[in-house]
Design a protein around this motif. Sequence first.
Motif, mmCIF file in Angstrom:
data_model
loop_
_atom_site.group_PDB
_atom_site.id
_atom_site.type_symbol
_atom_site.label_atom_id
_atom_site.label_comp_id
_atom_site.label_asym_id
_atom_site.label_seq_id
_atom_site.Cartn_x
_atom_site.Cartn_y
_atom_site.Cartn_z
ATOM 1 N N GLY A 1 0.477 -18.572 11.711
ATOM 2 C CA GLY A 1 1.834 -18.351 11.215
ATOM 3 C C GLY A 1 1.982 -18.606 9.733
ATOM 4 N N LYS A 2 0.996 -18.122 8.930
ATOM 5 C CA LYS A 2 1.091 -18.356 7.488
ATOM 6 C C LYS A 2 0.404 -17.238 6.713
ATOM 7 C CE LYS A 2 -3.022 -21.279 7.285
ATOM 8 N NZ LYS A 2 -3.554 -22.611 6.962
ATOM 9 N N GLU A 3 0.842 -17.068 5.467
ATOM 10 C CA GLU A 3 0.192 -16.130 4.559
ATOM 11 C C GLU A 3 -1.124 -16.742 4.103
ATOM 12 O OE1 GLU A 3 0.925 -13.758 0.319
ATOM 13 O OE2 GLU A 3 2.492 -15.074 1.110
ATOM 14 N N THR A 4 -2.178 -15.917 4.080
ATOM 15 C CA THR A 4 -3.491 -16.436 3.681
ATOM 16 C C THR A 4 -3.996 -15.840 2.375
ATOM 17 O OG1 THR A 4 -4.611 -14.763 5.022
ATOM 18 C CG2 THR A 4 -4.180 -16.913 6.053
ATOM 19 N N GLY A 5 -3.315 -14.820 1.853
ATOM 20 C CA GLY A 5 -3.749 -14.242 0.594
ATOM 21 C C GLY A 5 -3.080 -12.917 0.310
ATOM 22 N N GLN A 6 -3.468 -12.343 -0.825
ATOM 23 C CA GLN A 6 -2.944 -11.040 -1.230
ATOM 24 C C GLN A 6 -4.103 -10.179 -1.724
ATOM 25 O OE1 GLN A 6 0.301 -11.445 -3.990
ATOM 26 N NE2 GLN A 6 1.411 -12.862 -2.684
ATOM 27 N N VAL A 7 -3.918 -8.872 -1.589
ATOM 28 C CA VAL A 7 -4.897 -7.929 -2.100
ATOM 29 C C VAL A 7 -4.305 -7.315 -3.355
ATOM 30 C CG1 VAL A 7 -6.184 -5.811 -1.647
ATOM 31 C CG2 VAL A 7 -5.786 -7.466 0.209
ATOM 32 N N GLU A 8 -5.066 -7.373 -4.442
ATOM 33 C CA GLU A 8 -4.548 -6.943 -5.745
ATOM 34 C C GLU A 8 -4.311 -5.434 -5.795
ATOM 35 O OE1 GLU A 8 -5.954 -7.004 -10.390
ATOM 36 O OE2 GLU A 8 -6.655 -8.586 -9.053
ATOM 37 N N TRP A 9 -3.123 -5.075 -6.253
ATOM 38 C CA TRP A 9 -2.750 -3.687 -6.520
ATOM 39 C C TRP A 9 -2.081 -3.697 -7.884
ATOM 40 C CZ3 TRP A 9 -2.802 0.203 -2.419
ATOM 41 C CH2 TRP A 9 -2.456 1.478 -2.877
ATOM 42 N N ASP A 10 -2.298 -2.667 -8.687
ATOM 43 C CA ASP A 10 -1.737 -2.653 -10.036
ATOM 44 C C ASP A 10 -0.234 -2.909 -10.005
ATOM 45 O OD1 ASP A 10 -4.263 -1.980 -10.879
ATOM 46 O OD2 ASP A 10 -3.850 0.167 -10.906
ATOM 47 N N LEU A 11 0.206 -3.851 -10.812
ATOM 48 C CA LEU A 11 1.612 -4.237 -10.859
ATOM 49 C C LEU A 11 2.491 -3.044 -11.216
ATOM 50 C CD1 LEU A 11 3.581 -6.683 -10.697
ATOM 51 C CD2 LEU A 11 3.286 -6.923 -13.156
ATOM 52 N N GLY A 12 3.506 -2.813 -10.401
ATOM 53 C CA GLY A 12 4.513 -1.802 -10.687
ATOM 54 C C GLY A 12 4.094 -0.371 -10.472
ATOM 55 N N THR A 13 2.889 -0.133 -9.899
ATOM 56 C CA THR A 13 2.424 1.253 -9.805
ATOM 57 C C THR A 13 2.619 1.890 -8.440
ATOM 58 O OG1 THR A 13 0.179 0.588 -9.230
ATOM 59 C CG2 THR A 13 0.691 0.871 -11.575
ATOM 60 N N SER A 14 2.840 1.124 -7.399
ATOM 61 C CA SER A 14 3.013 1.734 -6.079
ATOM 62 C C SER A 14 3.950 0.919 -5.208
ATOM 63 C CB SER A 14 1.672 1.888 -5.360
ATOM 64 O OG SER A 14 1.017 3.043 -5.799
ATOM 65 N N PHE A 15 4.744 1.644 -4.462
ATOM 66 C CA PHE A 15 5.637 1.098 -3.449
ATOM 67 C C PHE A 15 5.077 1.601 -2.127
ATOM 68 C CE2 PHE A 15 7.868 1.133 -7.363
ATOM 69 C CZ PHE A 15 8.801 0.109 -7.320
ATOM 70 N N LEU A 16 4.536 0.708 -1.305
ATOM 71 C CA LEU A 16 3.710 1.123 -0.176
ATOM 72 C C LEU A 16 4.504 1.535 1.064
ATOM 73 C CD1 LEU A 16 0.761 -1.405 -0.424
ATOM 74 C CD2 LEU A 16 1.068 0.805 -1.542
ATOM 75 N N TYR A 17 4.003 2.594 1.705
ATOM 76 C CA TYR A 17 4.527 3.069 2.982
ATOM 77 C C TYR A 17 3.546 2.829 4.127
ATOM 78 C CZ TYR A 17 8.369 5.781 0.886
ATOM 79 O OH TYR A 17 9.511 6.176 0.229
ATOM 80 N N THR A 18 2.271 2.592 3.814
ATOM 81 C CA THR A 18 1.283 2.474 4.881
ATOM 82 C C THR A 18 0.177 1.495 4.504
ATOM 83 O OG1 THR A 18 -0.177 3.745 6.358
ATOM 84 C CG2 THR A 18 -0.068 4.453 4.056
ATOM 85 N N ALA A 19 -0.333 0.803 5.515
ATOM 86 C CA ALA A 19 -1.482 -0.097 5.360
ATOM 87 C C ALA A 19 -2.166 -0.193 6.719
ATOM 88 C CB ALA A 19 -1.034 -1.472 4.884
ATOM 89 N N ARG A 20 -3.464 0.155 6.766
ATOM 90 C CA ARG A 20 -4.190 0.171 8.045
ATOM 91 C C ARG A 20 -5.607 -0.364 7.869
ATOM 92 N NH1 ARG A 20 -1.641 3.381 12.066
ATOM 93 N NH2 ARG A 20 -3.142 2.324 13.376
ATOM 94 N N PHE A 21 -6.078 -1.098 8.893
ATOM 95 C CA PHE A 21 -7.465 -1.535 8.963
ATOM 96 C C PHE A 21 -8.301 -0.445 9.636
ATOM 97 C CE2 PHE A 21 -5.679 -6.010 9.218
ATOM 98 C CZ PHE A 21 -6.137 -6.391 7.972
ATOM 99 N N SER A 22 -9.584 -0.349 9.261
ATOM 100 C CA SER A 22 -10.479 0.526 10.008
ATOM 101 C C SER A 22 -10.664 -0.063 11.406
ATOM 102 C CB SER A 22 -11.820 0.686 9.289
ATOM 103 O OG SER A 22 -12.430 -0.564 9.069
ATOM 104 N N LYS A 23 -10.884 0.808 12.364
ATOM 105 C CA LYS A 23 -10.960 0.375 13.761
ATOM 106 C C LYS A 23 -12.385 -0.068 14.118
ATOM 107 C CE LYS A 23 -7.217 3.448 15.198
ATOM 108 N NZ LYS A 23 -6.783 3.895 13.897
ATOM 109 N N GLY A 24 -12.485 -0.894 15.113
ATOM 110 C CA GLY A 24 -13.793 -1.311 15.606
ATOM 111 C C GLY A 24 -14.361 -2.506 14.868
ATOM 112 N N TYR A 25 -14.852 -2.291 13.654
ATOM 113 C CA TYR A 25 -15.551 -3.366 12.948
ATOM 114 C C TYR A 25 -14.732 -4.014 11.835
ATOM 115 C CZ TYR A 25 -19.297 -1.022 15.420
ATOM 116 O OH TYR A 25 -20.054 -0.449 16.394
#
Length: 198
Positions: A122-146
């Motif tokens: 039940g806690k945040e463990t980190g962030q993945v760096e994305w260029d500041l101010g360049t994208s407003f995200l609609y999708t985020a997915r993990f690859s399946k299986g591994y």
Amino acid sequence: DIYAFEYDKKGKRFAIGGKEGVVKLFDDEKKELISTMSTGGEHLPGHTNRIFSIRFTDNPDVMISSGWDNLLIIWDIKNEIPLKCLYGPHICGDAMDVFGNICVTGSYRNKNQIQLWDWQEGKETGQVEWDLGTSFLYTARFSKGYGSYLLAGGAAKNEAKLFDMKNNFKVTATIAGLGKSVTDADFANFTDIFAVAT
């Protein structure tokens, strides 16, 4: 209006969420409503706005939902109540996924877009760096299986990025110069083949 739809790992149940701000769980074979999850009382409220993403976890009795209200809610399916409510991600599309105990969220905002969570703790463990101010995200997915890759995309620069989870989430590919926002993305089952939608 329904904005989120997800089958469980065995394909026997599915959950929906949307404008109402409640999660409804159905039996696929009988096509019957099993339960409606909306609140856990005064200390663990449910969603207060639209739900855009739902995922079942490896635990068949736990699923996670997120949406406009900046909440990531971990649901106890048997008891129809939240186990945990985590504040942070502003979800405006299918921008939440689960791999093991890790949950990723992609927010529609100009900073801290990709957050990683341990849903069991039940806690945040980190962030993945994305260029500041360049994208407003609609999708985020993990690859399946591994669970080798994370794929995310959105508006503003109309781009998608592929991150290598085993190499500290280093960007390994970028799809840029698209004419429209990246509204969804997904991986094929058990391969690293992926597709993005605009």
